[in-house]
Write a protein that holds these residues in place. Sequence first.
Motif, PDB file in Angstrom:
ATOM      1  N   MET A  72       0.538  -1.044  -0.133  1.00  8.42           N
ATOM      2  CA  MET A  72       0.153  -0.076   0.187  1.00  8.42           C
ATOM      3  C   MET A  72       0.981   0.912   0.326  1.00  8.42           C
ATOM      4  N   SER A  73       0.516   1.790  -0.934  1.00  9.26           N
ATOM      5  CA  SER A  73       1.451   3.517  -0.975  1.00  9.26           C
ATOM      6  C   SER A  73       0.886   4.394  -0.284  1.00  9.26           C
ATOM      7  N   GLU A  74      -0.091   4.076   0.607  1.00 10.69           N
ATOM      8  CA  GLU A  74      -0.758   6.066   1.139  1.00 10.69           C
ATOM      9  C   GLU A  74      -0.353   5.731   2.537  1.00 10.69           C
ATOM     10  N   ILE A  75      -0.150   6.644   2.746  1.00  7.76           N
ATOM     11  CA  ILE A  75       0.376   7.851   4.476  1.00  7.76           C
ATOM     12  C   ILE A  75      -0.593   7.726   5.078  1.00  7.76           C
ATOM     13  N   VAL A  76      -0.694   7.091   6.331  1.00  3.78           N
ATOM     14  CA  VAL A  76      -1.389   7.594   7.215  1.00  3.78           C
ATOM     15  C   VAL A  76      -1.292   9.454   8.045  1.00  3.78           C
ATOM     16  N   ALA A  79      -6.378   8.426   5.513  1.00  8.17           N
ATOM     17  CA  ALA A  79      -5.438   8.194   4.037  1.00  8.17           C
ATOM     18  C   ALA A  79      -4.734   9.123   2.796  1.00  8.17           C
ATOM     19  N   ALA A  80      -3.584   9.092   2.588  1.00 13.38           N
ATOM     20  CA  ALA A  80      -3.559   9.769   1.271  1.00 13.38           C
ATOM     21  C   ALA A  80      -2.725   9.247   0.834  1.00 13.38           C
ATOM     22  N   PRO A  81      -2.269   9.414  -1.074  1.00 12.50           N
ATOM     23  CA  PRO A  81      -1.910   9.156  -1.596  1.00 12.50           C
ATOM     24  C   PRO A  81      -0.214   9.899  -1.115  1.00 12.50           C
ATOM     25  N   ALA A  82       0.619   8.983  -1.697  1.00 12.01           N
ATOM     26  CA  ALA A  82       1.514   9.865  -1.093  1.00 12.01           C
ATOM     27  C   ALA A  82       2.491  10.716  -2.320  1.00 12.01           C
ATOM     28  N   ALA A  83       2.984  11.939  -2.206  1.00 15.88           N
ATOM     29  CA  ALA A  83       3.434  12.800  -2.634  1.00 15.88           C
ATOM     30  C   ALA A  83       4.456  12.227  -4.065  1.00 15.88           C
ATOM     31  N   PRO A  84       4.440  12.755  -4.985  1.00 18.56           N
ATOM     32  CA  PRO A  84       4.821  12.508  -6.394  1.00 18.56           C
ATOM     33  C   PRO A  84       6.073  12.927  -5.899  1.00 18.56           C
ATOM     34  N   MET A  95       8.298  11.282  -3.492  1.00 15.09           N
ATOM     35  CA  MET A  95       8.574  11.396  -2.135  1.00 15.09           C
ATOM     36  C   MET A  95       7.776  10.784  -1.452  1.00 15.09           C
ATOM     37  N   PRO A  96       8.062   9.588  -1.751  1.00 16.93           N
ATOM     38  CA  PRO A  96       7.625   8.625  -1.293  1.00 16.93           C
ATOM     39  C   PRO A  96       7.435   7.976   0.753  1.00 16.93           C
ATOM     40  N   ALA A  97       7.847   8.841   1.096  1.00 18.92           N
ATOM     41  CA  ALA A  97       7.856   8.954   2.372  1.00 18.92           C
ATOM     42  C   ALA A  97       6.575  10.525   3.233  1.00 18.92           C
ATOM     43  N   GLU A  98       6.646  11.205   2.134  1.00 17.53           N
ATOM     44  CA  GLU A  98       5.900  12.583   2.302  1.00 17.53           C
ATOM     45  C   GLU A  98       4.584  12.672   2.087  1.00 17.53           C
ATOM     46  N   ALA A  99       3.124  12.724   2.171  1.00 19.25           N
ATOM     47  CA  ALA A  99       1.909  12.735   2.255  1.00 19.25           C
ATOM     48  C   ALA A  99       1.502  13.413   0.797  1.00 19.25           C
ATOM     49  N   GLY A 100       0.795  13.113  -0.396  1.00 23.15           N
ATOM     50  CA  GLY A 100       0.262  14.476  -1.251  1.00 23.15           C
ATOM     51  C   GLY A 100      -0.772  14.838  -0.712  1.00 23.15           C
TER      52      GLY A 100
END
Length: 93
Positions: A1-5, A34-39, A41-46
């Motif tokens: 899952m690539s979403e970030i809590v 839940a938010a998708p990861a920023a383009p 920047m996989p550790a940052e929320a979009g």
Amino acid sequence: MSEIVVYELDRSVATRSSAQPSGRAERHVRRVHAAPAAPGMPAEAGPRTLCGKDTFAMETARWTPSGHPGAPWYPTEHASVVCPDCDAVIEIG
């Protein structure tokens, strides 16, 4: 899952916790999203959660779904405040 809590925090409640370093306030979690990861920047929320809310003022959780295989996407201690819209998107996804 690539979403970030991410946590939507209650702005009206600020309590000092003995676990927090002096000068830091712990705020009550109002809703878990839940938010998708920023383009790129996989550790940052979009910029938006899966339900469409702005993540700018939200706090990124240290808890990650990928670190807990078989567990729900959210931290279990916050199960009562999970955003139903984000949860529905993840369940469909």
